[in-house]
Design a protein around this motif. Sequence first.
Motif, short mmCIF file in Angstrom:
data_model
loop_
_atom_site.label_atom_id
_atom_site.label_comp_id
_atom_site.label_asym_id
_atom_site.label_seq_id
_atom_site.Cartn_x
_atom_site.Cartn_y
_atom_site.Cartn_z
N MET A 1 0.50 -1.40 -0.08
CA MET A 1 -0.35 0.15 -0.06
C MET A 1 0.87 1.22 0.33
N GLN A 2 0.30 2.05 -0.85
CA GLN A 2 0.94 3.08 -1.30
C GLN A 2 1.12 4.34 0.34
N GLU A 3 1.45 4.84 0.29
CA GLU A 3 1.55 6.36 1.85
C GLU A 3 1.20 7.62 1.06
N LEU A 4 0.22 7.66 0.93
CA LEU A 4 -0.60 9.22 0.70
C LEU A 4 -0.02 10.39 1.65
N VAL A 5 -0.16 9.72 2.95
CA VAL A 5 0.09 10.60 3.83
C VAL A 5 0.30 9.94 5.28
N THR A 6 1.30 10.57 6.10
CA THR A 6 2.38 9.64 6.53
C THR A 6 0.79 10.05 7.69
N THR A 7 0.96 8.32 8.37
CA THR A 7 0.55 7.93 9.65
C THR A 7 1.18 7.77 10.94
N HIS A 8 1.10 8.16 11.91
CA HIS A 8 1.77 8.15 13.22
C HIS A 8 0.12 7.18 14.44
N GLN A 9 1.14 6.43 15.47
CA GLN A 9 0.70 6.06 16.42
C GLN A 9 0.66 7.14 18.09
N ASN A 10 -0.43 7.45 18.12
CA ASN A 10 -0.36 8.65 19.38
C ASN A 10 0.08 7.66 20.72
N GLU A 11 -0.17 8.27 21.76
CA GLU A 11 -0.23 7.50 22.89
C GLU A 11 -1.01 6.36 23.49
N SER A 12 -2.76 7.06 22.76
CA SER A 12 -3.78 6.70 23.24
C SER A 12 -3.52 5.28 22.68
N GLY A 13 -2.77 5.46 21.10
CA GLY A 13 -3.29 3.80 20.58
C GLY A 13 -4.34 4.36 19.16
N ASP A 14 -4.35 5.38 19.01
CA ASP A 14 -5.58 6.24 18.52
C ASP A 14 -4.20 6.64 17.39
N ILE A 15 -3.85 6.32 15.21
CA ILE A 15 -3.86 6.35 14.20
C ILE A 15 -4.21 8.13 14.83
N ILE A 16 -3.32 8.80 14.15
CA ILE A 16 -2.97 10.33 13.63
C ILE A 16 -3.21 11.02 12.53
N VAL A 17 -2.89 11.70 12.06
CA VAL A 17 -2.52 12.62 10.61
C VAL A 17 -2.45 13.71 10.82
N SER A 18 -1.66 13.93 9.89
CA SER A 18 -0.96 15.38 10.62
C SER A 18 -2.30 16.51 9.23
N ALA A 19 -2.87 17.25 10.36
CA ALA A 19 -4.24 17.47 8.89
C ALA A 19 -3.11 18.65 8.24
N ARG A 20 -2.42 19.18 8.22
CA ARG A 20 -1.85 20.00 7.34
C ARG A 20 -0.67 19.82 5.78
N GLU A 21 -0.48 18.10 6.28
CA GLU A 21 0.17 17.58 5.06
C GLU A 21 -1.14 16.97 4.45
N LEU A 22 -2.20 17.05 5.22
CA LEU A 22 -3.79 16.13 4.43
C LEU A 22 -4.33 17.40 3.22
N HIS A 23 -4.31 18.56 3.97
CA HIS A 23 -4.30 19.72 3.20
C HIS A 23 -3.02 19.80 2.36
N GLU A 24 -1.86 19.78 2.43
CA GLU A 24 -0.93 19.54 1.48
C GLU A 24 -1.77 17.94 -0.53
N PHE A 25 -1.61 17.50 0.35
CA PHE A 25 -1.62 16.42 -0.33
C PHE A 25 -3.30 16.57 -1.03
N LEU A 26 -4.54 17.08 -0.12
CA LEU A 26 -5.58 17.65 -1.57
C LEU A 26 -5.46 18.25 -2.20
N ALA A 27 -4.48 19.44 -2.34
CA ALA A 27 -3.85 20.33 -3.37
C ALA A 27 -5.21 21.79 -3.05
#
Length: 249
Positions: A1-27
């Motif tokens: 699976m190609q990584e379009l937007v970087t994902t991370h796991q926070n301390e609570s175990g949730d997947i999180i995304v940078s909204a700014r990075e998503l904003h950039e990907f969505l052009a």
Amino acid sequence: MQELVTTHQNESGDIIVSARELHEFLAIKTQYTKWFDRMTEYGFVEKTDYIAVSQKRITAQGNETVYFDHHIKLPMAKEISMIQRTEKGKQARQYFLQVEAAWNSPEMVLSRALEFASQQRQQLLAKVAEYEPKAAYYDYVLQSPSLIRITDIAKDYGMSARQLNAKLHDLGVQYNLSGTWFLYSEYQDKGYTHSKTFVREDGGTNSHTYWTQEGRIFIYELLKQQDIYPLLERQELDQQSEVPAYENI
């Protein structure tokens, strides 16, 4: 699976995304902060769906500026992507669905469970190590007679009775009246001490204060806050802090 937007796991175990990075990907052509403010109008809640993050950066001109971003959870990232109604939004949403499916696969669930169990074990071992000296001293205290002289408690710390009495006085625990130590009112009804009266040969009486097991534990906890430990624990703490020496090769 190609990584379009970087994902991370926070301390609570949730997947999180940078909204700014998503904003950039969505052009998105709208400025990021204005765009994100508009996205929050869809009912997203701060500290539940996202958190604001910022950091100071130096511009090319050497000026200091604040860089704003938001860490958003995966469900919010999916919904924001769908709201855009663009091809990029569709791609992002499909990508996040794949990420979610992989995250919830049996292998990943088992992996997270094993990691969590390992963390819990390490925390438990740390707790055990922290309380082992305390438990040892508690056992020692509980094996002692129910009433004990301050002299004997002082020996636990390598002190004299006078030194320990003075320390307890300085800490606001007791005061001296006609040669006898009495607890201040704050501690009188705690069951820490017991007085015994003795008849002298001349017919007079003397009163002596003895400490109970509860009182001895109270002294232990109080002195520990001052980084004063019994000799029994001090030896164990010294052994734990020893660093092995290695010969030069």
